[in-house]
Design a protein around this motif. Structure first.
Motif, PDB file in Angstrom:
ATOM      1  N   GLU A 164       0.836  -1.194   0.000  1.00 55.52           N
ATOM      2  CA  GLU A 164       0.000   0.000   0.000  1.00 55.52           C
ATOM      3  C   GLU A 164       0.871   1.244   0.000  1.00 55.52           C
ATOM      4  N   GLU A 165       0.695   2.082  -1.007  1.00 52.11           N
ATOM      5  CA  GLU A 165       1.486   3.313  -1.090  1.00 52.11           C
ATOM      6  C   GLU A 165       0.905   4.379  -0.163  1.00 52.11           C
ATOM      7  N   LYS A 166       1.803   5.049   0.563  1.00 50.28           N
ATOM      8  CA  LYS A 166       1.418   6.125   1.464  1.00 50.28           C
ATOM      9  C   LYS A 166       2.287   7.339   1.178  1.00 50.28           C
ATOM     10  N   GLU A 167       1.715   8.512   1.327  1.00 46.08           N
ATOM     11  CA  GLU A 167       2.466   9.742   1.151  1.00 46.08           C
ATOM     12  C   GLU A 167       2.913  10.270   2.507  1.00 46.08           C
ATOM     13  N   PHE A 168       4.216  10.440   2.663  1.00 44.90           N
ATOM     14  CA  PHE A 168       4.792  11.032   3.865  1.00 44.90           C
ATOM     15  C   PHE A 168       5.537  12.298   3.461  1.00 44.90           C
ATOM     16  N   SER A 169       6.026  13.022   4.470  1.00 44.94           N
ATOM     17  CA  SER A 169       6.764  14.252   4.178  1.00 44.94           C
ATOM     18  C   SER A 169       8.025  13.972   3.361  1.00 44.94           C
ATOM     19  N   THR A 170       8.545  12.750   3.482  1.00 48.51           N
ATOM     20  CA  THR A 170       9.757  12.378   2.766  1.00 48.51           C
ATOM     21  C   THR A 170       9.464  11.828   1.373  1.00 48.51           C
ATOM     22  N   GLY A 171       8.177  11.674   1.016  1.00 46.77           N
ATOM     23  CA  GLY A 171       7.819  11.168  -0.300  1.00 46.77           C
ATOM     24  C   GLY A 171       6.914   9.951  -0.214  1.00 46.77           C
ATOM     25  N   THR A 172       6.777   9.252  -1.334  1.00 45.81           N
ATOM     26  CA  THR A 172       5.923   8.064  -1.390  1.00 45.81           C
ATOM     27  C   THR A 172       6.642   6.875  -0.769  1.00 45.81           C
ATOM     28  N   TYR A 173       5.924   6.169   0.073  1.00 41.28           N
ATOM     29  CA  TYR A 173       6.474   5.019   0.798  1.00 41.28           C
ATOM     30  C   TYR A 173       5.484   3.877   0.644  1.00 41.28           C
ATOM     31  N   THR A 174       5.981   2.675   0.386  1.00 38.13           N
ATOM     32  CA  THR A 174       5.123   1.514   0.208  1.00 38.13           C
ATOM     33  C   THR A 174       5.166   0.643   1.454  1.00 38.13           C
ATOM     34  N   LEU A 175       4.036   0.521   2.115  1.00 36.40           N
ATOM     35  CA  LEU A 175       3.929  -0.348   3.285  1.00 36.40           C
ATOM     36  C   LEU A 175       3.679  -1.775   2.822  1.00 36.40           C
ATOM     37  N   ILE A 176       4.372  -2.737   3.430  1.00 38.64           N
ATOM     38  CA  ILE A 176       4.235  -4.130   3.028  1.00 38.64           C
ATOM     39  C   ILE A 176       3.738  -4.965   4.199  1.00 38.64           C
ATOM     40  N   SER A 177       2.918  -5.971   3.872  1.00 34.24           N
ATOM     41  CA  SER A 177       2.329  -6.825   4.888  1.00 34.24           C
ATOM     42  C   SER A 177       2.171  -8.230   4.338  1.00 34.24           C
ATOM     43  N   THR A 178       2.055  -9.198   5.232  1.00 33.89           N
ATOM     44  CA  THR A 178       1.920 -10.580   4.797  1.00 33.89           C
ATOM     45  C   THR A 178       0.540 -10.801   4.176  1.00 33.89           C
ATOM     46  N   ALA A 179       0.430 -11.855   3.381  1.00 30.20           N
ATOM     47  CA  ALA A 179      -0.805 -12.144   2.659  1.00 30.20           C
ATOM     48  C   ALA A 179      -1.979 -12.290   3.618  1.00 30.20           C
ATOM     49  N   GLY A 180      -3.054 -11.606   3.306  1.00 28.27           N
ATOM     50  CA  GLY A 180      -4.269 -11.744   4.078  1.00 28.27           C
ATOM     51  C   GLY A 180      -4.361 -10.901   5.324  1.00 28.27           C
ATOM     52  N   SER A 181      -3.283 -10.220   5.706  1.00 25.07           N
ATOM     53  CA  SER A 181      -3.316  -9.385   6.898  1.00 25.07           C
ATOM     54  C   SER A 181      -3.888  -8.022   6.543  1.00 25.07           C
ATOM     55  N   VAL A 230      27.918   7.461  11.749  1.00 20.16           N
ATOM     56  CA  VAL A 230      26.561   7.914  11.480  1.00 20.16           C
ATOM     57  C   VAL A 230      26.365   8.024   9.974  1.00 20.16           C
ATOM     58  N   VAL A 231      25.433   7.249   9.442  1.00 20.65           N
ATOM     59  CA  VAL A 231      25.099   7.320   8.019  1.00 20.65           C
ATOM     60  C   VAL A 231      24.083   8.424   7.778  1.00 20.65           C
ATOM     61  N   ALA A 232      23.075   8.494   8.658  1.00 22.64           N
ATOM     62  CA  ALA A 232      22.078   9.568   8.615  1.00 22.64           C
ATOM     63  C   ALA A 232      21.782   9.956  10.058  1.00 22.64           C
ATOM     64  N   PRO A 233      21.960  11.222  10.431  1.00 30.84           N
ATOM     65  CA  PRO A 233      21.802  11.629  11.825  1.00 30.84           C
ATOM     66  C   PRO A 233      20.369  11.471  12.313  1.00 30.84           C
ATOM     67  N   ALA A 234      20.219  11.425  13.622  1.00 31.21           N
ATOM     68  CA  ALA A 234      18.890  11.303  14.219  1.00 31.21           C
ATOM     69  C   ALA A 234      18.005  12.458  13.770  1.00 31.21           C
ATOM     70  N   THR A 235      16.838  12.119  13.245  1.00 29.78           N
ATOM     71  CA  THR A 235      15.929  13.104  12.661  1.00 29.78           C
ATOM     72  C   THR A 235      14.501  12.735  13.020  1.00 29.78           C
ATOM     73  N   ASP A 236      13.691  13.749  13.294  1.00 29.91           N
ATOM     74  CA  ASP A 236      12.268  13.528  13.525  1.00 29.91           C
ATOM     75  C   ASP A 236      11.554  13.446  12.174  1.00 29.91           C
ATOM     76  N   VAL A 237      10.870  12.336  11.956  1.00 26.23           N
ATOM     77  CA  VAL A 237      10.100  12.150  10.721  1.00 26.23           C
ATOM     78  C   VAL A 237       8.620  12.274  11.074  1.00 26.23           C
ATOM     79  N   PRO A 238       7.925  13.264  10.534  1.00 23.22           N
ATOM     80  CA  PRO A 238       6.512  13.453  10.861  1.00 23.22           C
ATOM     81  C   PRO A 238       5.695  12.183  10.651  1.00 23.22           C
ATOM     82  N   ASP A 239       4.822  11.902  11.592  1.00 26.28           N
ATOM     83  CA  ASP A 239       3.918  10.745  11.555  1.00 26.28           C
ATOM     84  C   ASP A 239       4.629   9.410  11.729  1.00 26.28           C
ATOM     85  N   VAL A 240       5.924   9.438  11.988  1.00 28.41           N
ATOM     86  CA  VAL A 240       6.673   8.190  12.143  1.00 28.41           C
ATOM     87  C   VAL A 240       7.382   8.148  13.491  1.00 28.41           C
TER      88      VAL A 240
END
Length: 264
Positions: A164-181, A230-240
């Motif tokens: 399921e594609e979701k729009e976040f502040s960082t862009g489009t993100y695809t949420l994945i889940s097991t079959a039937g869940s 540190v590859v990417a510093p600690a950051t607040d991601v909205p809604d996450v």
């Protein structure tokens, strides 16, 4: 959410390939407080990362020619041979053919069409990790790839995952889940787009494990003090929540996250 009630397509195991297993054990012991328990004399130096005697991940020496230090996510299958064959037919590569690991289970090591490495675990005596979604354990897995739609289709062909594609502040993100869940707790991971070419950290296709921590900034400091980077510093991601990407002293990349409190 991740769970130890494993079904087909669930992330059910996680291990680290290291050029110096003792050094890696020390690093993750300092960062997450993990203990290490050797798997036995016939396992080629394989060991379990544990928390209160429960397996939370595993550790072993690099065994594949040309392999780099990295975390590998395993997904449950009832038939490793059939899933490996399906992966090849869908454009993936079988790097290590299905093989029995004594009575523990059957594994195979694969690469998806986008270049991300992953593994299969067909449980035997070892069903999977014994603890997840608690502080300093695995909470989420994330695939970074140049073509999220193609990746979602590939893994759906293997495991029947929902996407399921979701729009976040960082862009489009695809949420994945097991079959039937279904429902808000169904996703166990996500797929994020990255450029297909590049020479910087985080640009190649790969699976990244995220560990739940109570304070990402404190964990970042522990990792740096233990020889990591540190590859990417600690950051607040909205809604996450608050997220950081780190690498251990040998370059294996992982994420840490403190999720936002769940709404009642």
């Amino acid at each position: 959410m991740l769970s130890t009630d494993f079904v087909t397509g669930s992330p059910n195991w996680l291990d680290l390939g290291s050029p110096d297993t003792a050094g890696s054990a020390g690093f993750y012991g300092r960062v997450f407080g993990w203990d290490v328990q050797a798997a036995g004399p016939d396992t080629g130096g394989y060991a379990f990362f544990q928390q209160d005697g429960k397996d939370v991940a595993a550790l072993g020496p690099l065994t594949e020619e040309g392999a780099s230090p990295a975390w590998t996510v395993y997904f449950q299958t009832p038939d490793a041979d059939a899933t490996a064959k399906a992966a090849e037919q869908a454009g993936g590569t079988v790097r290590v053919p299905p093989a029995d690991v004594m009575d523990a289970g059957r594994l195979a090591c694969l690469t998806d069409p986008g270049g991300a490495e992953f593994s299969l675990w067909q449980p035997g005596a070892v069903k999977g990790l014994e603890r997840m979604c608690e502080p300093d354990t695995l909470l989420w897995v994330e695939l970074h790839t140049a073509d999220p739609a193609a990746a979602a289709a590939f893994y759906r062909s293997l495991f029947g995952w929902g996407a399921e594609e979701k729009e976040f502040s960082t862009g489009t993100y695809t949420l994945i889940s097991t079959a039937g869940s279904s429902g808000p707790d169904a996703p166990f991971g996500g797929i994020a787009p990255v450029p297909g070419e590049g020479d910087g950290e985080g640009r190649e296709s790969r699976w990244i494990p995220y560990f739940l921590v109570t304070d990402p900034d404190v964990t970042v400091t522990k990792a740096q003090e233990s020889g990591g980077s540190v590859v990417a510093p600690a950051t607040d991601v909205p809604d996450v929540g608050r997220i950081a990407w780190l690498a251990d002293q040998f370059g294996a990349v992982f994420g840490v996250i403190k999720p936002l409190p769940r709404e009642a």
